[in-house]
Design a protein around this motif. Structure first.
Motif, mmCIF file in Angstrom:
data_model
loop_
_atom_site.group_PDB
_atom_site.id
_atom_site.type_symbol
_atom_site.label_atom_id
_atom_site.label_comp_id
_atom_site.label_asym_id
_atom_site.label_seq_id
_atom_site.Cartn_x
_atom_site.Cartn_y
_atom_site.Cartn_z
ATOM 1 N N ASN A 74 0.806 -1.227 0.000
ATOM 2 C CA ASN A 74 0.000 0.000 0.000
ATOM 3 C C ASN A 74 0.840 1.279 0.000
ATOM 4 O OD1 ASN A 74 -2.605 -1.210 -0.015
ATOM 5 N ND2 ASN A 74 -2.331 -1.741 2.137
ATOM 6 N N PHE A 75 2.161 1.144 -0.232
ATOM 7 C CA PHE A 75 3.050 2.315 -0.254
ATOM 8 C C PHE A 75 2.946 3.116 1.047
ATOM 9 C CE2 PHE A 75 2.259 1.213 -4.640
ATOM 10 C CZ PHE A 75 3.467 1.423 -5.292
ATOM 11 N N ASP A 76 2.875 2.425 2.162
ATOM 12 C CA ASP A 76 2.684 3.032 3.489
ATOM 13 C C ASP A 76 3.981 2.938 4.288
ATOM 14 O OD1 ASP A 76 1.950 3.734 6.075
ATOM 15 O OD2 ASP A 76 0.516 2.084 6.326
ATOM 16 N N SER A 77 4.808 3.970 4.199
ATOM 17 C CA SER A 77 6.108 3.935 4.877
ATOM 18 C C SER A 77 5.970 3.868 6.396
ATOM 19 C CB SER A 77 6.976 5.124 4.469
ATOM 20 O OG SER A 77 6.368 6.347 4.822
ATOM 21 N N GLU A 78 5.003 4.577 6.960
ATOM 22 C CA GLU A 78 4.813 4.541 8.417
ATOM 23 C C GLU A 78 4.436 3.130 8.879
ATOM 24 O OE1 GLU A 78 5.550 6.855 10.711
ATOM 25 O OE2 GLU A 78 6.246 8.138 9.072
ATOM 26 N N GLY A 79 3.584 2.468 8.114
ATOM 27 C CA GLY A 79 3.215 1.098 8.431
ATOM 28 C C GLY A 79 4.389 0.138 8.302
ATOM 29 N N MET A 80 5.257 0.394 7.313
ATOM 30 C CA MET A 80 6.416 -0.470 7.114
ATOM 31 C C MET A 80 7.417 -0.354 8.256
ATOM 32 S SD MET A 80 7.144 -0.118 3.018
ATOM 33 C CE MET A 80 8.601 -1.185 3.048
ATOM 34 N N ILE A 81 7.571 0.833 8.813
ATOM 35 C CA ILE A 81 8.579 1.014 9.868
ATOM 36 C C ILE A 81 8.024 0.845 11.281
ATOM 37 C CG2 ILE A 81 9.960 2.506 8.372
ATOM 38 C CD1 ILE A 81 9.072 4.857 10.245
ATOM 39 N N GLY A 99 19.636 1.687 10.535
ATOM 40 C CA GLY A 99 18.734 2.578 11.246
ATOM 41 C C GLY A 99 17.387 2.719 10.564
ATOM 42 N N LYS A 100 16.389 2.887 11.400
ATOM 43 C CA LYS A 100 15.000 2.996 10.963
ATOM 44 C C LYS A 100 14.769 4.192 10.037
ATOM 45 C CE LYS A 100 10.574 2.875 13.454
ATOM 46 N NZ LYS A 100 9.982 2.774 14.798
ATOM 47 N N ILE A 101 15.416 5.321 10.326
ATOM 48 C CA ILE A 101 15.224 6.542 9.527
ATOM 49 C C ILE A 101 15.840 6.383 8.137
ATOM 50 C CG2 ILE A 101 15.668 9.027 9.395
ATOM 51 C CD1 ILE A 101 13.640 8.067 11.598
ATOM 52 N N ALA A 102 17.036 5.819 8.048
ATOM 53 C CA ALA A 102 17.677 5.597 6.746
ATOM 54 C C ALA A 102 16.830 4.654 5.896
ATOM 55 C CB ALA A 102 19.077 5.027 6.929
#
Length: 127
Positions: free
Chosen positions: A19-26, A49-52
């Motif tokens: 779903n192209f959901d970066s917040e959900g992926m991390i 790292g999570k941010i990278a």
């Protein structure tokens, strides 16, 4: 970590990926996670790292109009899950002379998720 918990976290990650959901992926990534893409036995990309990782996945979103990852098979171990994965995606841009916008990409690979403290500490995508 229990098999049921690892499966739930991976399933949620795959849904977010599709779903192209970066917040959900991390969401369930350990802040010190490591991502590696391995092709032909060589590491072609390594992120720490999570941010990278979030920055990279958001850049990758631009490459595809749509994409779908499906797990074909899972093998569970102690804090580790090996996934045989089927991927299909339609390119949103020209990537090379051979790979053009609207081309369908299909591949199968292995994704290995390692867990620590109830979070994903490592993801290795192996082609």
């Amino acid at each position: 970590m229990k098999e049921k918990s690892m499966k739930r976290i991976i399933d949620q990650y795959i849904r977010a990926y599709n779903n192209f959901d970066s917040e959900g992926m991390i969401k369930d990534l350990h802040r010190n996670m490591i991502f590696k893409n391995i092709a032909n036995g060589e590491v072609t990309l390594e992120l720490k790292g999570k941010i990278a990782f979030k920055n990279q996945i958001e850049q990758a979103f631009a490459l595809f109009q749509k994409r779908e990852m499906k797990i074909l098979e899972q093998k569970f171990g102690d804090d580790i899950v090996e996934n045989k994965v089927d991927f299909k995606g339609v390119l949103a841009v020209d990537v090379s002379d051979e790979l053009k916008k609207y081309d369908l990409i299909k591949l199968q690979n292995k994704s290995v998720f390692k867990f620590k403290d109830g979070k994903i500490i490592s993801i290795e995508d192996i082609n």
